[in-house]
Design an enzyme around this catalytic site. Structure first.
Site, PDB file in Angstrom:
ATOM      1  CD1 TRP A  65      13.344  -2.583   0.279  1.00 16.95           C
ATOM      2  CD2 TRP A  65      14.975  -3.358  -0.664  1.00 16.95           C
ATOM      3  NE1 TRP A  65      14.182  -1.523   0.223  1.00 16.95           N
ATOM      4  CE2 TRP A  65      15.264  -1.975  -0.292  1.00 16.95           C
ATOM      5  CE3 TRP A  65      16.362  -3.952  -1.142  1.00 16.95           C
ATOM      6  CZ2 TRP A  65      16.444  -1.267  -0.658  1.00 16.95           C
ATOM      7  CZ3 TRP A  65      17.492  -3.336  -1.612  1.00 16.95           C
ATOM      8  CH2 TRP A  65      17.566  -2.065  -1.314  1.00 16.95           C
TER       9      TRP A  65
ATOM     10  NE  ARG B  79       3.203 -11.678  10.291  1.00 14.41           N
ATOM     11  CZ  ARG B  79       1.924 -11.008   9.926  1.00 14.41           C
ATOM     12  NH1 ARG B  79       1.252 -10.220  10.691  1.00 14.41           N
ATOM     13  NH2 ARG B  79       1.667 -11.022   8.574  1.00 14.41           N
TER      14      ARG B  79
ATOM     15  CE  LYS C 244       9.687   1.821  -7.696  1.00 17.65           C
ATOM     16  NZ  LYS C 244       9.948   0.489  -7.639  1.00 17.65           N
TER      17      LYS C 244
ATOM     18  CG  ASP D  62      12.878   3.377  -7.758  1.00 16.95           C
ATOM     19  OD1 ASP D  62      13.315   2.155  -8.181  1.00 16.95           O
ATOM     20  OD2 ASP D  62      12.357   3.605  -6.715  1.00 16.95           O
TER      21      ASP D  62
ATOM     22  NE  ARG E 259       8.625  -7.556  -5.914  1.00 15.99           N
ATOM     23  CZ  ARG E 259       9.085  -7.775  -4.473  1.00 15.99           C
ATOM     24  NH1 ARG E 259       8.082  -7.625  -3.583  1.00 15.99           N
ATOM     25  NH2 ARG E 259      10.424  -8.052  -4.258  1.00 15.99           N
ATOM     26  CG  ASN E 260       5.442  -3.085  -9.606  1.00 17.56           C
ATOM     27  OD1 ASN E 260       4.312  -3.174  -8.970  1.00 17.56           O
ATOM     28  ND2 ASN E 260       6.336  -2.956  -8.915  1.00 17.56           N
TER      29      ASN E 260
END
Length: 335
Positions: free
Chosen positions: A19, A39, A198, A251, A262-263
């Protein structure tokens, strides 16, 4: 008059996941330069040399000369007016621990759809409490929008959310592109919690699919999830909001049905018999619903909202309830 955003405000993204990578692509459509905190030194050098993120959305090519790339968080924050946070919620605290540059005079935008686990607060609440950023300098970017489809430039919809509508409109101009349509809102609390809840309901949908439930049941499960979400928001923070709008219901729908969710994928593994530990180990990205399930149940101890779906997901993930029996006991509670 705006409270924190003007047309010349410089933008920076913190994070280098899918994202975050999609948001950099979006912002570069409108900005001459975008700051990007990465990072990982290996990923940073790869983007610098090849113009692609080797780990996420590798098909997206960036004009590296228009990126201020750095693994120095202070330098990235110092050079921007709008800081877009796009790391998984579980890593937010450790990511920002590297920051010594003050945030309270920046405009901080959360693109994170999760709760800060140890704090039991949303990202906006955490940034306000920990870094003193006033709510009129905090924004949310949310909506039914998967990074993978942004990479393909498929038409998608986002909602720019700020306490002041003028700022929502200005933020919207930063993220509107030929393939990103933008709506505006001032419901920071509701839209941020909708983006958290959600994930829990999409996880429940994945479990149901893994157990062999059909489309008829899924339609009922998702519609009950939408009602549960509305009850929670109305009890905890009553406001004039249309929960049928895309930032709420849309959403929920895309996260419940999409192949990119992915959920849903995490729930699917649970439904197929994976242990929670093995499902987490197999996921190469964070499923925010895992952390949200525990956090929301703890938050709801103060409010007592009827949340049978969220409770069933919590029982499966944290109380070792068998997925089949947890879903079976839920069926009598749906309408």
């Amino acid at each position: 008059m705006t409270y924190g955003i003007d047309s010349g405000a410089r933008c920076a993204v913190v994070g280098y996941g899918s994202w975050a990578t999609a948001l950099v692509k979006i912002l570069l459509e409108n900005e001459a330069e975008v700051g990007w905190y990465v990072r990982s030194r290996d990923v940073l050098e790869h983007i610098r040399r090849h113009g692609t993120n080797p780990r996420y959305l590798s098909g997206v090519h960036f004009p590296s000369e228009r990126l201020f790339l750095s693994d120095d968080l202070d330098a990235v924050v110092r050079g921007a007016d709008i800081i877009v946070l796009a790391v998984p919620s579980v890593y937010l605290k450790t990511t920002l621990d590297a920051l010594s540059e003050p945030l309270d005079e920046k405009f901080v935008v959360s693109a994170i759809k999760g709760i800060v686990p140890d704090e039991l607060v949303t990202v906006a609440e955490y940034v306000n409490r920990r870094y003193g950023v006033p709510f009129d300098r905090i924004g949310i970017v949310s909506g039914p929008c998967h990074a993978e489809e942004v990479a393909l430039e498929r038409l998608s919809y986002l909602t720019a959310v700020c306490k002041n509508m003028d700022d929502s409109v200005m933020l919207g101009r930063k993220i509107r592109t030929p393939y990103i349509a933008v709506s505006h809102s001032t419901d920071i609390y509701g839209i941020e919690y909708a983006s958290v809840l959600k994930n829990i309901y999409a996880l429940a949908v994945g479990v149901a699919v893994g157990l062999g439930y059909g489309d008829n049941f899924l339609a009922v499960l998702i519609s009950n999830g939408a009602m549960e979400m509305s009850r929670f928001m109305e009890r905890t923070y009553p406001a004039s909001r249309d929960t049928f709008a895309s930032a709420y219901l849309g959403d929920l729908l895309v996260t419940s049905y999409s192949q990119f969710s992915r959920n849903r994928r995490f729930g699917l593994m649970i439904g197929k018999g994976y242990s929670v530990a093995s499902a987490r180990a197999e996921m190469n990205m964070v499923a925010e619903g895992y952390y949200a399930a525990e956090c929301v149940m703890k938050i709801n101890e103060r409010h007592g909202v009827e949340m049978p779906i969220a409770s069933a997901v919590y029982d499966m993930l944290y109380r070792e309830a068998p997925a089949a029996s947890a879903l079976a006991s839920l069926t009598d509670k749906l309408v």
